[in-house]
Design a protein around this motif. Sequence first.
Motif, mmCIF file in Angstrom:
data_model
loop_
_atom_site.group_PDB
_atom_site.id
_atom_site.type_symbol
_atom_site.label_atom_id
_atom_site.label_comp_id
_atom_site.label_asym_id
_atom_site.label_seq_id
_atom_site.Cartn_x
_atom_site.Cartn_y
_atom_site.Cartn_z
ATOM 1 N N ALA A 1 -0.489 4.488 8.037
ATOM 2 C CA ALA A 1 -0.031 3.147 8.401
ATOM 3 C C ALA A 1 -1.020 2.443 9.328
ATOM 4 N N THR B 1 0.853 -1.182 0.000
ATOM 5 C CA THR B 1 0.000 0.000 0.000
ATOM 6 C C THR B 1 0.888 1.231 0.000
ATOM 7 N N LEU C 1 5.506 -3.464 7.112
ATOM 8 C CA LEU C 1 4.577 -2.928 8.105
ATOM 9 C C LEU C 1 4.890 -3.458 9.502
ATOM 10 N N ILE D 1 4.650 -1.151 3.175
ATOM 11 C CA ILE D 1 4.139 0.199 2.926
ATOM 12 C C ILE D 1 5.172 0.966 2.117
ATOM 13 N N VAL E 1 -3.828 1.180 7.225
ATOM 14 C CA VAL E 1 -3.407 -0.019 6.481
ATOM 15 C C VAL E 1 -3.397 -1.234 7.392
#
Length: 298
Positions: free
Chosen positions: A88, A5, A200, A100, A91
């Motif tokens: 974040a 993402t 992440l 990320i 996500v």
Amino acid sequence: MSLVTAVIVSYKNEEMTCKYVNEELRKCPEVDHVVIVNNGATAESNKKIHASIPHSEISSGEEYHGAQVTILFSPDNQGFAIGNNQGAVFVDRFIHSKYILFSNDDIIINDADVISRLITQRESDNSIGCFAPKILRTDGNTQGPHAYWSLWKRYGLYTIYPIAMRWIPKIMDKRKKNQARQIESGFYNTLVGCFFMVELADFKRAGMMDSRTFLYREEEILAERLKAIGKRSYCKASVSVVHIGGQSSFKDSKRHYNFINQTIRDSDMIYYHEYMKYPLWQIHFAQNIQRFICTLLA
């Protein structure tokens, strides 16, 4: 599970944000979701972005309906670190991507396989925390990555540079033309915050970005937080992106000149005192000398 993402913090820059998502990020098939943190947003700006980007939705951060692009409504401009942390958290809560990509919206992607090559590098070495391509300026010179800058080196240059620009502009112009650096792939102290990736899980374990910084030193501080969990910052110099620069942070730069300088000093205080362990008196001394010189030249 989502692979990547992209989190983009946008501030009153709807047109370029939409262009970046629609044109540049589409070059990278690995980026399967985008979260736009619309800092200082109005209902009108949210609608403008929503109307310009297909498969998008507007969210307060508390709901997600499966769109490829989510526009997070952030009515207050809380800065770069908080904005990225908000993205974040969203996500992690809803999309569950492995990686990320933190990106500005003023980026030109030179290599369509930049994301896949970065991920391949990361998965070959578990000690990598942050990872990024070489960052180029629009004139072809290299913007980053960077080695460590001590307090005295940074504030020495802060002090000398305006003097040099005032009294010896020809020398400084020649220096600019010859400042292209040869960057090799490898580990560096700091990557450039305009385009970098992180897993992440590592980002969460490191404590994310320091929310006390509004702008500046986020990359350096994140690098130190990642070092604390055994992770390093890696640049893959065989791929690159171009950073156009100045599209959000320096709008109305004359009006915000003092604010920007104070923001830098505030962030430096956090970075050099709390992370690099400089005594407060040394930081105050360096900043006061730099402020005095700039006042004389104003």
